[in-house]
Design a protein around this motif. Structure first.
Motif, PDB file in Angstrom:
ATOM      1  N   ILE A 184       0.871  -1.168   0.000  1.00 29.26           N
ATOM      2  CA  ILE A 184       0.000   0.000   0.000  1.00 29.26           C
ATOM      3  C   ILE A 184       0.917   1.229   0.000  1.00 29.26           C
ATOM      4  CG2 ILE A 184      -0.167   0.109   2.542  1.00 29.26           C
ATOM      5  CD1 ILE A 184      -3.140   0.914   2.078  1.00 29.26           C
ATOM      6  N   ASN A 185       0.624   2.177  -0.889  1.00 26.73           N
ATOM      7  CA  ASN A 185       1.543   3.295  -1.062  1.00 26.73           C
ATOM      8  C   ASN A 185       0.768   4.484  -1.626  1.00 26.73           C
ATOM      9  OD1 ASN A 185       3.871   4.606  -3.120  1.00 26.73           O
ATOM     10  ND2 ASN A 185       4.596   4.076  -1.086  1.00 26.73           N
ATOM     11  N   THR A 186       0.865   5.637  -0.960  1.00 26.99           N
ATOM     12  CA  THR A 186       0.108   6.807  -1.399  1.00 26.99           C
ATOM     13  C   THR A 186       0.541   7.291  -2.783  1.00 26.99           C
ATOM     14  OG1 THR A 186       1.655   8.263  -0.209  1.00 26.99           O
ATOM     15  CG2 THR A 186      -0.354   7.600   0.949  1.00 26.99           C
ATOM     16  N   SER A 187       1.738   6.912  -3.205  1.00 27.85           N
ATOM     17  CA  SER A 187       2.207   7.330  -4.525  1.00 27.85           C
ATOM     18  C   SER A 187       1.310   6.796  -5.632  1.00 27.85           C
ATOM     19  CB  SER A 187       3.647   6.851  -4.752  1.00 27.85           C
ATOM     20  OG  SER A 187       4.544   7.518  -3.895  1.00 27.85           O
TER      21      SER A 187
ATOM     22  N   ALA B 166      -0.458   9.205  -8.266  1.00 28.56           N
ATOM     23  CA  ALA B 166      -0.229   9.013  -9.698  1.00 28.56           C
ATOM     24  C   ALA B 166      -1.549   8.926 -10.455  1.00 28.56           C
ATOM     25  CB  ALA B 166       0.594   7.745  -9.919  1.00 28.56           C
ATOM     26  N   GLU B 167      -2.500   8.194  -9.877  1.00 30.75           N
ATOM     27  CA  GLU B 167      -3.815   8.066 -10.499  1.00 30.75           C
ATOM     28  C   GLU B 167      -4.516   9.420 -10.569  1.00 30.75           C
ATOM     29  OE1 GLU B 167      -7.986   5.542  -9.960  1.00 30.75           O
ATOM     30  OE2 GLU B 167      -6.298   5.203  -8.611  1.00 30.75           O
ATOM     31  N   LEU B 168      -4.401  10.198  -9.500  1.00 27.80           N
ATOM     32  CA  LEU B 168      -5.019  11.522  -9.458  1.00 27.80           C
ATOM     33  C   LEU B 168      -4.448  12.435 -10.541  1.00 27.80           C
ATOM     34  CD1 LEU B 168      -7.025  13.283  -7.824  1.00 27.80           C
ATOM     35  CD2 LEU B 168      -5.086  14.016  -6.439  1.00 27.80           C
ATOM     36  N   MET B 169      -3.163  12.281 -10.823  1.00 24.83           N
ATOM     37  CA  MET B 169      -2.488  13.121 -11.811  1.00 24.83           C
ATOM     38  C   MET B 169      -2.487  12.491 -13.206  1.00 24.83           C
ATOM     39  SD  MET B 169       0.731  14.393  -9.474  1.00 24.83           S
ATOM     40  CE  MET B 169       1.317  15.578 -10.704  1.00 24.83           C
ATOM     41  N   ASP B 170      -3.230  11.366 -13.342  1.00 23.66           N
ATOM     42  CA  ASP B 170      -3.337  10.672 -14.627  1.00 23.66           C
ATOM     43  C   ASP B 170      -1.961  10.267 -15.153  1.00 23.66           C
ATOM     44  OD1 ASP B 170      -4.822   9.519 -16.629  1.00 23.66           O
ATOM     45  OD2 ASP B 170      -4.803  11.298 -17.911  1.00 23.66           O
ATOM     46  N   GLN B 171      -1.147   9.704 -14.261  1.00 24.71           N
ATOM     47  CA  GLN B 171       0.194   9.252 -14.614  1.00 24.71           C
ATOM     48  C   GLN B 171       0.390   7.808 -14.167  1.00 24.71           C
ATOM     49  OE1 GLN B 171       2.588  12.137 -12.432  1.00 24.71           O
ATOM     50  NE2 GLN B 171       3.005  13.275 -14.315  1.00 24.71           N
TER      51      GLN B 171
ATOM     52  N   ILE C 173       2.760   5.051 -12.158  1.00 24.55           N
ATOM     53  CA  ILE C 173       3.565   5.162 -10.944  1.00 24.55           C
ATOM     54  C   ILE C 173       5.020   5.475 -11.292  1.00 24.55           C
ATOM     55  CG2 ILE C 173       4.019   2.670 -10.862  1.00 24.55           C
ATOM     56  CD1 ILE C 173       3.608   5.090  -7.873  1.00 24.55           C
ATOM     57  N   PHE C 174       5.468   5.031 -12.464  1.00 25.60           N
ATOM     58  CA  PHE C 174       6.854   5.259 -12.871  1.00 25.60           C
ATOM     59  C   PHE C 174       7.076   6.698 -13.324  1.00 25.60           C
ATOM     60  CE2 PHE C 174       5.704   0.837 -13.760  1.00 25.60           C
ATOM     61  CZ  PHE C 174       6.541   0.211 -12.840  1.00 25.60           C
ATOM     62  N   GLU C 175       6.056   7.312 -13.882  1.00 25.34           N
ATOM     63  CA  GLU C 175       6.151   8.724 -14.246  1.00 25.34           C
ATOM     64  C   GLU C 175       6.083   9.613 -13.008  1.00 25.34           C
ATOM     65  OE1 GLU C 175       3.990   9.388 -18.462  1.00 25.34           O
ATOM     66  OE2 GLU C 175       2.760   8.383 -16.962  1.00 25.34           O
ATOM     67  N   HIS C 176       5.210   9.244 -12.089  1.00 24.46           N
ATOM     68  CA  HIS C 176       4.981  10.095 -10.914  1.00 24.46           C
ATOM     69  C   HIS C 176       6.108   9.977  -9.893  1.00 24.46           C
ATOM     70  CE1 HIS C 176       2.985  12.186  -7.686  1.00 24.46           C
ATOM     71  NE2 HIS C 176       3.110  11.125  -6.908  1.00 24.46           N
ATOM     72  N   ASP C 177       6.486   8.754  -9.557  1.00 25.37           N
ATOM     73  CA  ASP C 177       7.516   8.555  -8.536  1.00 25.37           C
ATOM     74  C   ASP C 177       8.206   7.219  -8.794  1.00 25.37           C
ATOM     75  OD1 ASP C 177       9.122   8.464  -6.341  1.00 25.37           O
ATOM     76  OD2 ASP C 177       7.538   8.712  -4.856  1.00 25.37           O
ATOM     77  N   SER C 178       9.187   7.242  -9.662  1.00 24.74           N
ATOM     78  CA  SER C 178       9.852   6.006 -10.082  1.00 24.74           C
ATOM     79  C   SER C 178      10.662   5.351  -8.970  1.00 24.74           C
ATOM     80  CB  SER C 178      10.763   6.291 -11.281  1.00 24.74           C
ATOM     81  OG  SER C 178      11.785   7.210 -10.918  1.00 24.74           O
ATOM     82  N   LYS C 179      10.930   6.112  -7.885  1.00 29.92           N
ATOM     83  CA  LYS C 179      11.721   5.573  -6.779  1.00 29.92           C
ATOM     84  C   LYS C 179      10.854   5.123  -5.604  1.00 29.92           C
ATOM     85  CE  LYS C 179      15.817   8.341  -7.910  1.00 29.92           C
ATOM     86  NZ  LYS C 179      16.814   9.328  -7.403  1.00 29.92           N
ATOM     87  N   SER C 180       9.553   5.182  -5.750  1.00 34.13           N
ATOM     88  CA  SER C 180       8.657   4.801  -4.660  1.00 34.13           C
ATOM     89  C   SER C 180       8.695   3.296  -4.427  1.00 34.13           C
ATOM     90  CB  SER C 180       7.217   5.225  -4.982  1.00 34.13           C
ATOM     91  OG  SER C 180       6.743   4.506  -6.110  1.00 34.13           O
ATOM     92  N   THR C 181       8.233   2.886  -3.252  1.00 35.78           N
ATOM     93  CA  THR C 181       8.206   1.455  -2.944  1.00 35.78           C
ATOM     94  C   THR C 181       7.265   0.699  -3.883  1.00 35.78           C
ATOM     95  OG1 THR C 181       6.477   1.843  -1.273  1.00 35.78           O
ATOM     96  CG2 THR C 181       8.767   1.790  -0.511  1.00 35.78           C
ATOM     97  N   ALA C 182       6.192   1.359  -4.314  1.00 38.05           N
ATOM     98  CA  ALA C 182       5.247   0.725  -5.230  1.00 38.05           C
ATOM     99  C   ALA C 182       5.889   0.491  -6.595  1.00 38.05           C
ATOM    100  CB  ALA C 182       3.996   1.583  -5.372  1.00 38.05           C
ATOM    101  N   ALA C 183       6.608   1.493  -7.107  1.00 34.58           N
ATOM    102  CA  ALA C 183       7.278   1.357  -8.397  1.00 34.58           C
ATOM    103  C   ALA C 183       8.308   0.228  -8.345  1.00 34.58           C
ATOM    104  CB  ALA C 183       7.952   2.671  -8.783  1.00 34.58           C
ATOM    105  N   LYS C 184       9.054   0.168  -7.241  1.00 33.67           N
ATOM    106  CA  LYS C 184      10.050  -0.888  -7.071  1.00 33.67           C
ATOM    107  C   LYS C 184       9.363  -2.257  -7.066  1.00 33.67           C
ATOM    108  CE  LYS C 184      13.615  -2.603  -3.917  1.00 33.67           C
ATOM    109  NZ  LYS C 184      14.312  -2.401  -2.622  1.00 33.67           N
TER     110      LYS C 184
END
Length: 201
Positions: free
Chosen positions: A159-162, A166-171, A173-184
């Motif tokens: 579970i990750n707020t990123s 990302a969904e809110l910004m229509d992006q 997860i890799f565009e919004h925060d590629s270093k987030s735990t979710a992207a990893k």
């Protein structure tokens, strides 16, 4: 429209040159009654007839994303696919019994000569895993007790707020925060999926 070439419905993506998609549109919401009226043999195989051969000839891997139900769109996807992945939320109150029924539903279609012979259940994917809560760990332990190790992905999506941002910004997860735990986690999931498919070739 049967006269529209499938290639005209496929779009390249801005963030990855080797990734293409067929985006969903609101009009599909009105298709379910029409597909049901066609009857099981024709209505269940619309995707298989219109998409499968093209996908096999032009792409290495094709993923079909579906709503969390056993409706006509899911049935169409199962009749079109080689494998099925069942996601489940670690913090969800959905019963293990429901997951077992979903897996059996997949196996029934794969075992049915009139369904999709060869379709198999690939893995259960745990999502929205929160390592800080006892509920997530309890549910994960229950899943491990009910499903074999080779029927569950080793990777769990945290579970990750990123993801919500990302969904809110229509992006992505890799565009919004590629270093987030979710992207990893999604990168690890992709590697695990490719490894599993390569072993089954």
């Amino acid at each position: 429209d049967k006269h529209v070439p499938i290639a005209d419905c496929i779009y390249s993506t801005e963030f990855e040159q080797n990734l293409h998609c067929i985006p969903n549109v609101p009009d599909t919401a009105t298709l379910e009654p029409e597909l049901i009226q066609k009857g099981t043999k024709e209505g269940f195989n619309v995707l298989r007839k219109g998409l499968r051969n093209y996908a096999l000839e032009n792409f290495d891997i094709t993923l079909l994303d579906n709503p969390p139900n056993m409706g006509i769109f899911v049935v169409n996807s199962l009749h079109c696919s080689d494998f099925a992945i069942v996601p489940t939320e670690a913090g969800s109150t959905h019963s293990i019994r429901g997951l077992i029924k979903a897996v059996q539903f997949i196996k029934d279609i794969g075992n049915d000569p009139e369904g999709n012979p060869g379709l198999s259940f690939l893995r259960l994917l745990v999502t929205k895993m929160d390592g800080r809560t006892s509920v997530s760990h309890i549910i994960l332990d229950q899943l491990k007790a009910q499903f074999r190790k080779d029927h569950m992905f080793e990777t769990a999506i945290p579970i990750n707020t990123s993801i919500q941002k990302a969904e809110l910004m229509d992006q992505t997860i890799f565009e919004h925060d590629s270093k987030s735990t979710a992207a990893k986690a999604y990168r690890e999931l992709a590697k695990e999926l490719i490894s599993i498919l390569e072993k089954q070739e």
